[in-house]
Design an enzyme around this catalytic site. Structure first.
Site, short mmCIF file in Angstrom:
data_model
loop_
_atom_site.label_atom_id
_atom_site.label_comp_id
_atom_site.label_asym_id
_atom_site.label_seq_id
_atom_site.Cartn_x
_atom_site.Cartn_y
_atom_site.Cartn_z
N SER A 135 1.30 -8.30 37.19
CA SER A 135 0.54 -8.68 38.38
C SER A 135 1.50 -9.40 39.31
CB SER A 135 -0.60 -9.61 37.95
OG SER A 135 -1.24 -10.15 39.08
N LYS A 161 0.48 -4.15 39.50
CA LYS A 161 -0.70 -4.58 40.27
C LYS A 161 -0.24 -5.49 41.40
CE LYS A 161 -4.02 -8.15 39.06
NZ LYS A 161 -4.93 -8.62 38.00
N LYS A 163 -1.27 -8.12 44.40
CA LYS A 163 -2.31 -8.97 44.97
C LYS A 163 -2.39 -8.67 46.46
CE LYS A 163 -3.55 -11.59 41.45
NZ LYS A 163 -4.94 -11.67 40.97
N ASP A 188 -5.40 -6.06 43.61
CA ASP A 188 -6.39 -7.07 43.23
C ASP A 188 -6.62 -7.99 44.42
OD1 ASP A 188 -8.02 -8.95 42.08
OD2 ASP A 188 -6.64 -9.52 40.48
N GLU A 213 -9.23 -4.06 42.30
CA GLU A 213 -9.89 -5.10 41.51
C GLU A 213 -10.62 -6.10 42.42
OE1 GLU A 213 -7.05 -6.55 38.68
OE2 GLU A 213 -8.27 -8.31 38.18
N ASP A 238 -13.60 -8.04 37.88
CA ASP A 238 -12.99 -9.14 37.15
C ASP A 238 -13.96 -10.33 37.24
OD1 ASP A 238 -11.54 -11.45 36.48
OD2 ASP A 238 -9.73 -10.93 37.54
N LYS A 262 -11.15 -10.84 30.43
CA LYS A 262 -10.33 -12.03 30.20
C LYS A 262 -11.07 -12.88 29.19
CE LYS A 262 -8.22 -12.24 34.77
NZ LYS A 262 -8.33 -12.82 36.13
N GLY A 290 -4.97 -11.45 32.89
CA GLY A 290 -4.18 -12.65 32.57
C GLY A 290 -4.55 -13.80 33.49
O1 OSB Z 1 -7.33 -12.11 39.21
O2 OSB Z 1 -6.21 -11.39 37.58
C1 OSB Z 1 -6.45 -12.28 38.40
C2 OSB Z 1 -3.90 -15.13 37.99
C3 OSB Z 1 -4.72 -16.22 38.22
C4 OSB Z 1 -6.03 -16.02 38.55
C5 OSB Z 1 -6.56 -14.73 38.62
C6 OSB Z 1 -5.77 -13.63 38.36
C7 OSB Z 1 -4.41 -13.84 38.07
C8 OSB Z 1 -3.46 -12.76 37.84
C9 OSB Z 1 -2.22 -13.09 37.03
O3 OSB Z 1 -3.56 -11.65 38.33
C10 OSB Z 1 -2.15 -12.32 35.78
C11 OSB Z 1 -1.06 -12.85 34.88
O4 OSB Z 1 0.05 -12.36 35.02
O5 OSB Z 1 -1.32 -13.76 34.06
MG MG Z 2 -8.23 -10.19 39.00
#
Ligand code: OSB
Ligand code: MG
Length: 374
Positions: A135, A161, A163, A188, A213, A238, A262, A290
């Protein structure tokens, strides 16, 4: 398992670099670790709440409060046949899934270690190697994002992925897609858009994304069903999904075609396992999300990802992408073909570095059965 004692610690860890999402930027993590000791065996869990209530309503401090004042006193001194009995003990505590998950997952580690089996096998996992994605946080410009993607692909990661948020979306995705026409790519939004943005979000259809996402509000399953009917890209939920009932609602309303699980968001391994099985029966792929975890949360994610419903690469990546020094031994490593080999030793299969945890601890709370009513 007779719960002899519980130790709750807050540790501070600094990410190697700031991580930006649509709801904010984080570098200094405040992480809670739960250690549960039963029948002389110790197990570890991590509370994955953020420092602010921006991803969901929990924070490091709300979790400290509910664990200290309600959950730990209720758990200590009790005898549980198995870790999956934990949710029934907590039915009078609404919500606070991440706090619950920290304790429940520690119990799963205890149960697996007591039985001398790897946690992933106790859960019913079948994979010995799991597929990994990454991510990537929002960057200052598309060029620097493309460079970052190239690095991650060189390390072997199987899915990228990105953001996104309004103003940092189409242009960024276009730049990455142009450079890498055939990689598995997803985005995402962490709830940064509304249904009024439908025409804008439709522009992402041209990039052949694996999924988009959580584009809409954190609690809006209905809105996502309206959006999914109007875009080609598969929506993955999510933030909206906290339990199996939510997942079934979303699937029936066609609000998504994929679900991110998660452990913290769904309150722990027991609910995660039920959810992935429900999704599998409905042909909805799931993958492990994550929360910028330390080694403890990361290794729980690895164990969960071995369950049969997890058919897409997760946001489970190497310790060294996040930390200069992780709190487990060995650290989590990713193979050149973007997988993690799951250890076959009892419990999590990684050792917690107690010396380092002690050094990183800023506060501590402990409960012992001798002083508690059972
Ligand atoms: O939306 O998946 C998410 C990190 C913090 C809060 C929300 C998210 C995330 C990530 C990081 O996308 C995923 C990771 O590498 O731990
Ligand atoms: Mg997410």
């Amino acid at each position: 398992m007779k719960i002899e004692s519980i130790v709750l610690r807050e540790i501070h860890m600094q990410l190697k670099s700031p991580f930006e999402t649509s709801f904010g930027t984080v570098q200094d993590r405040r992480i809670l670790l739960a250690e549960v000791i039963a029948d002389g065996v110790s197990g570890w869990g991590e509370v994955t709440a953020g420092e602010t209530p921006a991803y969901n309503s929990e924070t490091t401090d709300t979790a400290w409060h509910v664990i200290s004042d309600f959950m730990a006193p209720r758990l200590v001194g009790k005898t549980l046949a198995r870790a999956s009995d934990f949710p029934a003990l907590m039915t009078q505590i609404r919500g606070h899934e991440m706090a619950k998950s920290g304790l429940e997952n520690a119990l799963w580690d205890v149960e697996a270690r007591s039985k001398g089996v790897p946690l992933y096998k106790l859960l019913g996992g079948t994979l010995e190697e799991i597929a990994c994605g990454v991510s990537l946080g929002i960057r200052e410009n598309p060029q620097s994002l493309v460079k970052r993607v190239e690095q991650e692909l060189r390390s072997g990661y199987q899915r990228i992925k990105l953001k996104i948020k309004p103003g940092k979306d189409v242009e960024y995705v276009a730049a990455v897609r142009k450079e890498f026409p055939s990689i598995r790519l997803s985005v995402d939004a962490n709830s940064a858009y509304s249904l009024e943005d439908t025409a804008h979000l439709k522009k992402l259809d041209q990039f052949n994304l694996l999924m988009m996402e959580q584009p809409l509000s954190w609690d809006d399953i209905h809105g996502h069903s309206k959006l999914q009917a109007q875009i080609q890209t598969a929506i993955c939920l999510d933030e909206c999904i906290h339990n199996t009932r939510h997942a079934l609602t979303a699937i029936e309303l066609k609000a998504c075609r994929i679900i991110n699980i998660k452990l913290g968001r769904v309150s722990g391994h027991a609910e995660a396992r039920t959810m992935q099985e429900a999704c599998r029966q409905q042909n909805i792929p799931v993958w492990c999300g994550g929360m910028l975890e330390s080694g403890v949360g990361r290794t729980h994610n690895i164990a969960m990802s071995t369950l049969p419903g997890f058919s897409l690469p997760g946001d489970v990546s190497a310790s060294r992408r996040y930390w200069n020094e992780d709190i487990i031994e060995p650290e989590v490593e990713v193979t050149p073909h973007g997988t993690i080999r799951v250890p076959n030793t009892p419990g999590l299969g990684y050792q917690v570095r107690r010396d380092l945890v002690e050094k990183l601890t800023v506060r501590r709370n402990a409960w012992s059965a001798r002083h508690a009513a059972s």
